[in-house]
Enzyme design. Structure first.
Site, PDB file in Angstrom:
ATOM      1  CB  ALA A  34      53.001  21.674 -22.504  1.00 46.01           C
ATOM      2  CG  ASP A  35      52.790  19.431 -17.204  1.00 46.90           C
ATOM      3  OD1 ASP A  35      53.425  18.923 -17.456  1.00 46.90           O
ATOM      4  OD2 ASP A  35      51.624  18.703 -16.160  1.00 46.90           O
ATOM      5  CB  SER A  36      57.439  21.941 -15.923  1.00 38.87           C
ATOM      6  OG  SER A  36      56.821  20.835 -14.524  1.00 38.87           O
ATOM      7  CG  ASP A  38      52.566  17.992 -20.297  1.00 39.16           C
ATOM      8  OD1 ASP A  38      52.584  16.777 -20.283  1.00 39.16           O
ATOM      9  OD2 ASP A  38      52.046  18.585 -20.417  1.00 39.16           O
ATOM     10  CB  ILE A  39      58.599  21.223 -21.262  1.00 42.26           C
ATOM     11  CG1 ILE A  39      57.122  22.108 -22.085  1.00 42.26           C
ATOM     12  CG2 ILE A  39      59.439  21.424 -21.423  1.00 42.26           C
ATOM     13  CD1 ILE A  39      57.192  23.240 -21.174  1.00 42.26           C
TER      14      ILE A  39
END
Lengths: 76, 315
Positions: A34-36, A38-39
């Site tokens: 998960a990238d930022s 996605d979070i």
């Protein structure tokens, strides 16, 4: 396993496009690639699903599926 | 071309130019006020300031201008919430924030009636910003100076964001002259954010040595560094950069945990602070990609006059 875990799992699968067996309590969002962004989207989806508000400071501390489940249990 | 006004929430800027926030202390009250006095939006960079300093700077800017004054704060700053809330308490006109994405700030904006303008580098984040209640978005491409959220050109991202969200889009990254402004408007932007051009102004907080480095910079001097914030940053080659490149020990001697997360390879606040004060040996000089096109240090008023003349001369 708790109901909360199952709901979180469903959201994570949908948001991150990962396989069900990858979503374990100890899995970190980093493990799940998960990238930022996605979070951010994931946290917003969790807020909606569980009708809670997760402030920035708390969101920054949630690094694993287990931590998300525990947070929801404590704050719901 | 004639530039339209820029509307952000209840604010109306006569000239759709936002001066980009530049920490540490490069964009303080004198620069922000000078830009606001020209009808643009002046921005005080509050990252790395104390609460008292923020109050002083905002009050000073208000004495110097009755125009629109905003603040810019790095979300990665540990004290982000305290700094932004202080600015809101002081009645700041708008809040711009990048290097991470705060969701809390939209709530503070709602409670106080302060427009919140996140800096985004993708249509995806712009959509999230819209959903959270952003009043506008700054769309920053890789041409920008300082911390970057993308390796893609502003010219690619701006049209994507314009198509994705119904919000005023402020284009940022690589805008130096009037032609650049016109180009950004043709891509659908409703405003531009410029920072590098304003470093080389009489009113900027950068030391004379800092401005001198800008005037001498060539295209080859522009580099990307690994900021301890965890993002790439665009800046200029200098002795400090060479030390970084050579893997020399530039670790901080002391640390006050000013960032939520930091690689501690060097102290970014200290390095930027040194540059602002004129230490070109040991300071880190942030800069946009097209700094070479800046040939003179000018009063903000002259910069605006030139930009508007150049815009007018374009179709």
């Amino acid at each position: 396993m708790s109901d909360i875990f199952e709901k979180v799992k469903a959201i994570v699968i949908e948001q991150l496009g990962v396989e069900a067996d990858e979503v374990r309590m100890e899995a970190s969002f980093e493990d799940l690639n998960a990238d930022s962004l996605d979070i951010v989207e994931l946290v917003m989806a969790l807020e909606e699903e569980f009708d809670i508000e997760i402030p920035d400071e708390d969101a920054e501390k949630i690094k694993t599926i287990g931590q998300a489940v525990d947070y929801i249990k404590q704050n719901k | 071309m004639k530039l339209p006004e820029l509307r952000i929430g209840h604010l109306v800027a006569k000239v759709p130019i936002v001066q980009g926030g530049m920490a540490i202390r490069v964009s303080t009250a004198p620069l922000a006020a000078a830009v606001a006095n020209q009808g643009g939006i002046g921005v005080i960079a509050i990252t790395g300031m104390t609460v008292d300093e923020i109050r002083r700077e905002i009050r000073l800017a208000r004495q110097l201008s009755s125009g629109i004054i905003g603040v810019n704060c790095l979300f990665a700053a540990r004290e982000f919430a305290t700094l932004v809330k202080t600015a809101i308490e002081e009645g700041i006109d708008l809040v711009i924030s990048g290097a991470g994405f705060s969701r809390d700030m939209f709530q503070w904006g709602k409670e106080s009636g302060t427009p919140i303008v996140p800096i985004v580098s993708s249509a995806r984040l712009a959509k999230i910003a819209k959903k959270m209640g952003a009043a506008a978005v700054v769309v920053e491409g890789k041409e920008a100076g300082g911390h970057l959220g993308t390796d893609e050109s502003m010219k690619k991202i701006v049209p994507e964001v314009v198509a994705a969200v119904d919000l005023p889009v402020i284009a940022a990254g690589g805008i130096i002259d009037g032609r650049d402004i016109v180009d950004a408007f043709k891509l659908g932007a409703q405003g531009v954010q410029m920072a590098t051009r304003f470093v080389a102004s009489d009113e900027s907080g950068a030391a004379p040595e800092f401005k001198e480095v800008y005037l001498k910079a060539t295209h080859d001097d522009v580099v990307l560094i690994d900021s301890p914030v965890g993002l790439p940053g665009r800046g200029l080659k200098n002795p400090f950069w060479h030390k970084m490149e050579n893997g020399e020990d530039i670790k901080p001697r002391s640390c006050n945990n000013c960032l939520k997360e930091c690689t501690r390879r060097f102290c970014i606040v200290e390095a930027l602070d040194r540059a602002q004060k004129g230490d070109m040996e040991r300071g880190l000089v942030f800069s946009g990609e097209y700094v070479e096109r800046i040939k003179d240090v000018l009063p903000v008023k002259t910069i605006f006059e030139r930009l508007l003349q150049e815009v007018e001369a374009c179709d």
